[in-house]
Design a protein around this motif. Structure first.
Motif, short mmCIF file in Angstrom:
data_model
loop_
_atom_site.label_atom_id
_atom_site.label_comp_id
_atom_site.label_asym_id
_atom_site.label_seq_id
_atom_site.Cartn_x
_atom_site.Cartn_y
_atom_site.Cartn_z
N SER A 65 -10.79 -5.35 21.83
CA SER A 65 -10.12 -5.84 23.02
C SER A 65 -10.54 -4.99 24.22
N GLU B 5 -9.93 -17.08 22.27
CA GLU B 5 -8.95 -16.54 21.31
C GLU B 5 -7.93 -17.61 20.92
N SER C 218 -5.25 -16.45 18.36
CA SER C 218 -4.65 -15.12 18.44
C SER C 218 -3.14 -15.13 18.64
N HIS D 158 -11.41 -13.30 16.65
CA HIS D 158 -11.47 -12.22 15.67
C HIS D 158 -11.58 -12.77 14.25
#
Lengths: 247, 229
Positions: free
Chosen positions: A41, A167, A170, A199
């Protein structure tokens, strides 16, 4: 080789006079390619994806999307953005509109599609993401995973040449991640050009053609999927992978 | 003075409500409507990119909020005829009725308050909503119209209505222009018949009943329309 859908050349961006968040970033995405962008991040990956449809301005360098330089004079940014689908971390469905109206709004107001055509297109896409039963519901009545599937359908309704995912999983509860990833995998396999900040390395392993690893505002590594996971070229990527794949 | 005379009130009801209250409600409704429209425009200007326009709007809001309403009503009533003369190039001051003058004043005044409410409402919408609208290809004005403002009005409706209740009470200040609003009508009868206690008590009760009922309604509405995000 056909012209790339996204071409990012030596982009420098800083929010205030100070440390740049993007430092000489170059990246090319060809038609039909699925590129996963990962990194710790604060590495600038979300900023980069927002620059691609000019939601964030850049100070130096050049970004060309579908043959159009974002900075060129007379470029119609709204028109261009309409051809670039974007999916946000927090879904950003419009809470005061029913699901179907969320999908129809930009089709009617931006593309000028007749309402009936827009509804037909919307219904087809809701079916594709498994949300047909929710067309008349308000977003507030949906779970996070359902909202994100609707958001993907909303972006697809504009018939984009490329889809950007910032993302997208997320903010989801763990049990809802896979329903969204399933939609994204299906989309990737259908040949959609995708730039995916995530991720979720499982997603990258499954469908990514290339994995771009960003660190401190730079692209540290840009490798084909097999190489990135089997033998990353850079120490930083190796470290990152070992950290997130430990558990 | 004799004891409390209910008959006096009963006799005056027609004048009080058909002349007085009708004027008060008309003025309240039109001023609120105009105030919301002008206030929304001011709010949009204030958060637009233009620094010049934005500071003009901010200056206007701050000026209006720093002046007593009754002063503005009075001042405006005497100024407007000359303003009209200047604008139209007429040879004499343009006659403007008390209603028009009062309405313009209240719209101009309320717009400042409504613009602050709308501005707070716009600020309360997550930034991502605008980004999502832009990402779909909507222009800024379209994003405002179809995405931001509908949410703002829904969230802010209770506050806007509460402000309108305050406005309803404030319209009684037009008595400085000798206009027959609800209070003005009662005052005329009170003076004529020497029944000040009856009339002013009745006026107080009516204002209370109207305002209290309305705020209870707003309270219910507030519970009803919370937007899930």
């Amino acid at each position: 080789m056909t012209a790339p859908v996204i071409q990012i050349d030596h982009v420098i961006k800083s929010y205030t006079a100070g440390v740049p968040v993007l430092h000489d970033v170059s990246l090319t995405i060809a038609r039909g390619e699925v590129v996963v962008v990962c990194g710790p991040s604060g590495s600038g990956k979300s900023t980069l994806i927002k620059c691609v449809n000019a939601l964030e301005p850049i100070q130096h360098g050049r970004i060309v999307v579908d043959g159009q330089d974002l900075a060129s004079k007379g470029v119609d940014l709204p028109r261009l953005r309409a051809r670039v689908g974007m999916v946000f971390q927090h879904f950003e469905l419009f809470p005061h509109m029913r699901v179907l109206d969320n999908l129809c709004l930009a089709q009617c107001k931006v593309l000028g599609r007749p309402r009936a055509d827009a509804e037909a297109r919307s219904e087809a896409l809701l079916e594709r993401v498994g949300m047909t039963a929710f067309a008349a519901k308000y977003p507030g009545a949906l779970s996070g995973g359902q909202q994100q599937r609707v958001a993907i359908a909303r972006a697809l309704a504009m018939d984009p040449v490329v889809m950007l995912f910032d993302e997208a999983t997320s903010a989801l509860d763990p049990e809802m991640v896979s329903e969204v990833l399933d939609v994204m995998v299906e989309l990737a396999r259908s040949g959609m050009t995708m730039m995916v900040v995530t991720h979720e390395m499982g997603f990258a392993r499954k469908v990514a053609h290339r994995v771009v690893f960003m660190d401190q505002g730079e692209i540290a590594e840009d490798s084909p999927r097999e190489i990135f996971f089997e033998a990353p070229r850079t120490e930083r990527a190796r470290e990152f992978l070992s950290k997130i794949l430990t558990y | 003075m004799s004891s409390f005379d209910f008959e006096e009130i009963h006799r005056s009801l027609g004048y009080l409500f058909f002349d007085g209250m009708r004027f008060t409600l008309t003025l309240t409704f039109l001023a609120a409507l105009g105030g919301v429209v002008l206030g929304t425009i001011l709010a949009i200007i204030r958060q637009s990119g233009s620094r010049l326009l934005s500071s003009i709007a901010a200056g206007y809001v701050n000026l209006v909020r720093a002046l007593p309403l009754v002063l503005v009503i009075f001042w405006f009533y005497f100024l407007v005829p000359y303003l009209g003369q200047w604008l139209t190039g007429a040879t004499r001051p343009v006659h403007v009725g008390g209603f028009a003058s009062a309405l313009i004043t209240f719209i101009a005044f309320e717009a400042a308050y409504f613009s602050e409410i709308v501005r707070a409402g716009i600020a309360s919408i997550p930034r991502g909503q605008e980004a999502a609208a832009m990402a779909l290809g909507l222009r800024s004005s379209q994003a405002m119209r179809y995405v931001i403002l509908p949410q703002v009005f829904r969230i802010m409706l209770p506050v806007l209505l509460t402000q309108t209740i305050v406005l309803f009470q404030d319209t009684s200040l037009v008595y400085v222009l000798s206009i027959t609003d609800f209070l003005g009508a009662a005052a005329q009868i009170a003076e004529r018949d020497g029944r000040l206690v009856e009339m002013y008590s009745f006026v107080a009760v009516v204002y209370f009943v109207f305002s209290f009922t309305a705020s209870q309604g707003v309270r219910r509405l507030r519970a009803h329309i919370a937007v899930p995000h």
